[in-house]
Design a protein around this motif. Structure first.
Motif: not given
Length: 311
Positions: A100-101, A103-104, A106, A111, A175, A178-179
């Protein structure tokens, strides 16, 4: 493959010993392909939808394998609960956060840098637990000065490897969260599994973990608006994710955690970003500068200091 107690039985004592020695290197090579797969598959499917398909197909493969091999399932509701929680953390939280990170917006290198902090967090926790009289024996693994030096050297090498990938403005509050979720999930999941999950067959244990991850991820995937486009790159990425990363990589990680000290096992993850950079250079023509090569050397040396047994 793993026996009923999760032990390897490969061609007798000598073959088994050779396989055990090769397990860390094989794990790093397989695990390093995760970001490569993301690059191939991400444009054609939203992250949670992709991961739900990966978990579903992986569970199916494990169930067939378990039935054919007549593998025993974990015993007791408590063991199922421990495995379910580690599955949610190490599959759902970690992979969901990473994908998801990316995809956002990053970068994969960013990551990797965030998740690469895991060995230091694990060492800090293990060191604190080793000094606490209130904890059990499972995590009593004092970190030696040489291991601390190796952890810091590996972190420095990791910074060099991903430094050229860090971009200005690519990190947002969303993001980054998310990371950090991915980092927290893999760290807590590894420590929890080491302490609470009793030895059992790796195939049935992985099946339980993946079923729990699927139960959490699939409902969230329904909230994604982007469709799944069945492009050949997506099919290939999904096949590799199921057969190599989940059936192979996750099983090896499970065995390594059961067999090795938590600090030494997680320090292997320092080698993942350098290996990923080398793979990207070979597959996509990404350049490898002097800082990257120096970082690879630092990571290798740092991991060697951590995993080497004290004399």
């Amino acid at each position: 493959m793993a026996g009923p107690g999760g032990s390897a039985a490969v061609g007798g004592a000598d073959g088994g010993t050779a396989w055990l020695r090769a397990m860390p290197a094989v794990f790093v090579l397989i695990w390093s392909t995760g970001f490569i797969v993301a690059r191939y598959g991400m444009p054609h499917a939203p992250p949670l939808s992709f991961l739900s398909l990966r978990y579903l197909l992986s569970v199916g493969c494990f169930l067939i394998w378990i039935a054919l091999a007549r593998v025993a399932w974990p015993r007791g509701a408590a063991q199922w609960g421990h495995l379910g929680l580690t599955g949610v953390l190490m599959h759902g939280g970690y992979l969901g956060g990473v994908w998801a990170a990316v995809r956002s917006g990053m970068g994969a290198g960013t990551v990797a840098l965030i998740v690469g902090l895991q060995p230091l967090l694990t060492a800090l926790w293990v060191s604190a637990q080793a000094r606490s009289p209130l904890t059990g024996q499972a995590l009593r693994e004092p970190v030696t000065p040489r291991q601390w030096a190796g952890l810091l050297l590996g972190q420095g090498g990791l910074l060099l490897v991903v430094w050229h990938k860090l971009g200005i403005g690519e990190v947002t509050a969303a993001n980054l969260s998310l990371g950090l979720l991915a980092l927290a999930s893999i760290t807590v999941g590894t420590l929890y599994q080491k302490r609470h999950v009793a030895p059992c067959d790796v195939r049935s244990a992985n099946a339980v973990q993946l079923m729990a991850a699927l139960a959490v991820t699939a409902p969230l995937a329904l909230l994604e608006s982007a469709p799944v486009v069945w492009h050949p790159a997506l099919v290939g990425a999904l096949a590799w994710s199921v057969l190599a990363l989940t059936l192979g990589g996750s099983s090896l990680l499970y065995l390594l955690i059961q067999r090795g000290a938590a600090t030494r096992v997680t320090s292997l993850l320092y080698l993942v970003p350098p290996c990923t950079a080398l793979m990207a250079w070979g597959l996509f023509g990404e350049t490898l500068g002097g800082l990257t090569l120096a970082g690879v050397a630092m990571c290798v040396l740092g991991v060697a200091w951590v995993v080497r047994e004290s004399h």
